[in-house]
Design an enzyme around this catalytic site. Structure first.
Site, PDB file in Angstrom:
ATOM      1  CG  ASN A  46       7.207   0.343   1.135  1.00 58.55           C
ATOM      2  OD1 ASN A  46       6.454   1.182   0.657  1.00 58.55           O
ATOM      3  ND2 ASN A  46       8.448   0.196   0.717  1.00 58.55           N
ATOM      4  CB  ILE A  47       6.327   1.619   7.490  1.00 63.49           C
ATOM      5  CG1 ILE A  47       4.929   2.076   7.044  1.00 63.49           C
ATOM      6  CG2 ILE A  47       6.920   2.579   8.537  1.00 63.49           C
ATOM      7  CD1 ILE A  47       3.872   2.004   8.134  1.00 63.49           C
ATOM      8  CD  GLU A  48      12.337   1.115   2.853  1.00 62.97           C
ATOM      9  OE1 GLU A  48      13.231   1.985   2.872  1.00 62.97           O
ATOM     10  OE2 GLU A  48      12.140   0.349   1.888  1.00 62.97           O
ATOM     11  CB  CYS A  57       5.592  -5.666   2.941  1.00 66.66           C
ATOM     12  SG  CYS A  57       7.180  -6.444   2.684  1.00 66.66           S
ATOM     13  CD  GLU A  59       2.680  -6.439  -0.558  1.00 65.15           C
ATOM     14  OE1 GLU A  59       3.327  -5.693   0.211  1.00 65.15           O
ATOM     15  OE2 GLU A  59       3.166  -6.950  -1.582  1.00 65.15           O
ATOM     16  CB  CYS A  88       8.111 -10.225  -0.096  1.00 63.38           C
ATOM     17  SG  CYS A  88       7.383 -10.105   1.542  1.00 63.38           S
ATOM     18  CB  CYS A  91       3.342 -10.013   1.668  1.00 64.47           C
ATOM     19  SG  CYS A  91       4.066  -8.590   2.520  1.00 64.47           S
TER      20      CYS A  91
HETATM   21  N1  THU Z   1       8.119  -4.394  -0.089  1.00 62.46           N
HETATM   22  C1  THU Z   1       6.768  -4.343   0.093  1.00 62.46           C
HETATM   23  O1  THU Z   1       6.247  -3.383   0.659  1.00 62.46           O
HETATM   24  N2  THU Z   1       6.028  -5.379  -0.363  1.00 62.46           N
HETATM   25  C2  THU Z   1       6.539  -6.476  -0.994  1.00 62.46           C
HETATM   26  O2  THU Z   1       5.830  -7.433  -1.189  1.00 62.46           O
HETATM   27  C3  THU Z   1       7.934  -6.456  -1.447  1.00 62.46           C
HETATM   28  C4  THU Z   1       8.811  -5.515  -0.723  1.00 62.46           C
HETATM   29  C5  THU Z   1       8.934  -3.285   0.407  1.00 62.46           C
HETATM   30  C6  THU Z   1       9.790  -3.621   1.586  1.00 62.46           C
HETATM   31  C7  THU Z   1      10.894  -2.586   1.460  1.00 62.46           C
HETATM   32  O3  THU Z   1      10.447  -1.387   2.074  1.00 62.46           O
HETATM   33  C8  THU Z   1      10.993  -2.349  -0.031  1.00 62.46           C
HETATM   34  O4  THU Z   1       9.802  -2.843  -0.603  1.00 62.46           O
HETATM   35  C9  THU Z   1      12.194  -3.043  -0.681  1.00 62.46           C
HETATM   36  O5  THU Z   1      12.255  -4.375  -0.324  1.00 62.46           O
END
Ligand code: THU
Length: 137
Positions: A46-48, A57, A59, A88, A91
């Site tokens: 995941n890259i915020e 996300c 995935e 989520c 994804c």
């Molecule tokens: N996140 C994912 O990378 N994959 C998911 O399926 C659920 C959420 C990440 C997004 C965000 O960076 C962090 O988790 C919290 O939501």
């Protein structure tokens, strides 16, 4: 056919990726490893972003890396989080685009397999191209 050896490899690759997540805001790191039918593995994290909704996300990073290399047939994806959280909705929809039978391995930070499901299990009554085609006249 997904072997136990490949399950372990995928979970390990997702766990390795987990350490590379960029999640300074949520502090919820996610690592993914996607196995193609051709036997390649694409990982993702995941890259915020400071603009929160721009976050992507793990995935989807893995899927987009694969598809950008013209790898669109998937066997399985492993997803690792601290607590074995599930993918989520966004994804799930992106995975569904490329096959409802893709196996989803959900694991925790100890590498324990928490759930083994398919995309169809995670996204019943999925919307897809067939729905668009059915609506054409
Ligand atoms: N996140 C994912 O990378 N994959 C998911 O399926 C659920 C959420 C990440 C997004 C965000 O960076 C962090 O988790 C919290 O939501």
């Amino acid at each position: 056919m997904l072997t136990n050896e490949m399950r372990d490899t995928l979970i390990k690759r997702a766990l390795d990726a987990w350490h590379r997540a960029y999640a300074p805001y949520s502090e919820y790191a996610v690592g993914a490893a996607l196995l193609t039918e051709s036997g390649k593995i694409y990982d993702g994290v995941n890259i915020e972003n400071a603009v929160y909704p721009l976050t992507i996300c793990a995935e989807r990073v893995a899927v987009f890396k694969a598809v950008s290399e013209v790898e669109k047939d998937f066997q399985a994806i492993a997803v690792v989080t601290r607590n074995g959280g599930t993918p989520c909705g966004s994804c799930r929809q992106v995975l569904a685009e490329f096959g409802l039978e893709t196996v989803v391995l959900i694991a925790d930070l100890d590498g324990n397999l928490v759930h083994e499901l398919t995309v169809a299990d995670l996204l019943p009554y999925a919307f897809g191209n067939a729905d668009l085609e059915a609506a054409r006249d």
